[in-house]
Scaffold this active site. Structure first.
Site, mmCIF file in Angstrom:
data_model
loop_
_atom_site.group_PDB
_atom_site.id
_atom_site.type_symbol
_atom_site.label_atom_id
_atom_site.label_comp_id
_atom_site.label_asym_id
_atom_site.label_seq_id
_atom_site.Cartn_x
_atom_site.Cartn_y
_atom_site.Cartn_z
ATOM 1 N N GLN A 78 -59.389 -78.798 -44.622
ATOM 2 C CA GLN A 78 -60.023 -79.387 -43.442
ATOM 3 C C GLN A 78 -59.899 -80.908 -43.400
ATOM 4 O OE1 GLN A 78 -64.105 -78.002 -43.236
ATOM 5 N NE2 GLN A 78 -63.495 -75.862 -43.344
ATOM 6 N N HIS A 140 -65.735 -79.912 -44.590
ATOM 7 C CA HIS A 140 -66.929 -80.425 -43.900
ATOM 8 C C HIS A 140 -66.984 -81.944 -43.886
ATOM 9 C CE1 HIS A 140 -69.455 -76.467 -44.132
ATOM 10 N NE2 HIS A 140 -68.205 -76.263 -43.719
ATOM 11 N N GLU A 234 -75.078 -74.547 -33.856
ATOM 12 C CA GLU A 234 -76.182 -75.150 -33.112
ATOM 13 C C GLU A 234 -75.728 -76.147 -32.061
ATOM 14 O OE1 GLU A 234 -79.509 -75.045 -36.740
ATOM 15 O OE2 GLU A 234 -78.868 -76.964 -35.892
ATOM 16 N N TYR A 244 -82.819 -82.397 -38.835
ATOM 17 C CA TYR A 244 -82.473 -81.151 -38.152
ATOM 18 C C TYR A 244 -82.470 -79.938 -39.071
ATOM 19 C CZ TYR A 244 -82.066 -83.959 -34.090
ATOM 20 O OH TYR A 244 -82.398 -84.794 -33.043
ATOM 21 N N TYR A 255 -71.831 -67.005 -46.453
ATOM 22 C CA TYR A 255 -70.636 -66.196 -46.193
ATOM 23 C C TYR A 255 -70.637 -64.901 -47.000
ATOM 24 C CZ TYR A 255 -69.000 -70.291 -43.719
ATOM 25 O OH TYR A 255 -68.895 -71.327 -42.832
#
Length: 363
Positions: A78, A140, A234, A244, A255
């Site tokens: 990523q 991430h 979200e 949050y 997972y």
């Protein structure tokens, strides 16, 4: 310019009126395109995750050679080159911002840089911010940006996947949003200033991996979307200094199917405006303010990777009242969605042979 032979009325949720559109392929052969910026001359800049910045001319031609001067990035899984965003005074200054992963597999994180673009290449590159601590792995990163009307910039960051508990630690940048001045300084009204245990750049905490961000100037709202684990994606309205909840609250599970937390909401944390369970894997987000599709005025558009769609969020007075699934006929992971100066939607497909696609009215 190649034109896809797709004419249709989009599939609907909750009996919404049909919105007819046509899909046009503007450019192909992009390797995992990630972000898009519109140039004043009608051209476009597109980032490719492996570390290239590509120029699409005003006539729709993709230049073969990448833009020179892009910083070296850490590109794996990523990680890579993420967002490109023009400075508010780009027409005069030529300044643009890039977010990207730096480092190596053992120590890396998200970085923010600024440089000048002269139509051919970048020059005068400088690093404005690097998230800390450096982390192991390649997942991430966040990496989206939004400009606020007070000439500050918000950058989204991820929790590093294996470091999710750190999203509750204001002593680092993992799982947060940060707010910076346009030259990288810390604004003197940031919400965590004065707390010796917190990083001064922080704007909000308790996030997992924020990859969509929009500022609604008509409602003075900053909205983000973020990836949940298995379920629990979200949509959030950002309040400065708010928490949050991740990973202490979530509508998703791990997972493996294991429970991450018994709590979906807790009084100490700001709950989402909505969540997607099962996950659609939200990636980009755009707010429609244009003339080409009058029925879409004021709605949010969320691109989705696992969902292979764009989700139109129909709003009334800023509140999401319904959703519509769009562009599933592409059969593609959609990394980004943007509203162009022409009022059309633009999509980036997340594939090794990805494409830039324009959405125009059917007639």
């Amino acid at each position: 310019m190649k034109r896809l032979s797709i004419w249709l009325a989009a599939p609907l949720l909750a009996g919404l009126a049909h919105a007819d559109y046509r899909l046009e392929t503007v450019a192909e052969g992009l390797e995992h395109p990630w972000s898009l910026a519109f140039l004043p001359d009608g051209g476009m800049l597109v980032t490719e995750r492996p570390g290239r910045l590509r120029l699409v001319d005003a006539d729709g031609a993709l230049r073969e050679a990448p833009v020179a001067g892009v910083p070296e990035v850490f590109a794996e899984a990523q990680a890579g080159l993420f967002e490109v965003m023009l400075a508010p005074d780009f027409a005069d200054s030529g300044l643009l911002y890039l977010s990207y992963a730096y480092g190596d597999i053992t120590a890396n994180n998200t970085c923010l840089g600024r440089a000048r673009f002269n139509g051919e290449g970048l020059s005068g590159g400088e690093v404005l911010f690097c998230a800390s601590p450096a982390k192991r792995g390649a997942a991430h990163y966040g990496g989206r940006m939004a400009l606020l009307p007070d000439d500050t910039l918000v950058l989204t960051l991820g929790d590093g996947f294996d470091y999710r508990e750190q999203a509750q630690n204001a002593g680092n940048h993992l799982g947060s949003l940060v707010r910076l001045s346009l030259d990288g300084r810390v604004p003197d009204d940031n919400p965590f200033l004065g707390d010796d245990r917190a990083r001064p750049e922080l704007y909000s905490i308790g996030h997992r991996n924020v990859q969509g961000i929009v500022y609604d100037d008509q409602r003075d709202e900053l909205l983000i979307n973020e990836h949940g684990p298995r379920g629990g994606d979200e949509l959030n309205r950002i309040q400065p200094g708010a928490n949050y909840g991740w990973p202490l609250t979530t509508h998703g599970v791990d997972y493996t199917g294991a429970r991450i937390t018994p709590f979906r909401e807790l009084p100490a944390f700001t709950p989402p405006l909505l969540h997607w369970t099962p996950s659609i894997a939200p990636s980009g987000m755009a707010l429609y303010r244009g003339d080409a599709f009058p029925d879409w005025q004021g709605d949010l558009f969320v691109s989705a990777l696992a969902g292979q769609q764009v989700r139109r969020l129909i709003r009334d007075e800023g509140r999401v009242v319904d959703q519509q699934v769009l562009f599933e006929e592409l059969g593609a992971r959609i990394r980004d969605v943007r509203v162009g100066p022409d009022g059309y939607l633009y999509l980036l497909t997340d594939h090794a042979d990805g494409a830039l696609i324009r959405v125009v009215p059917a007639s």
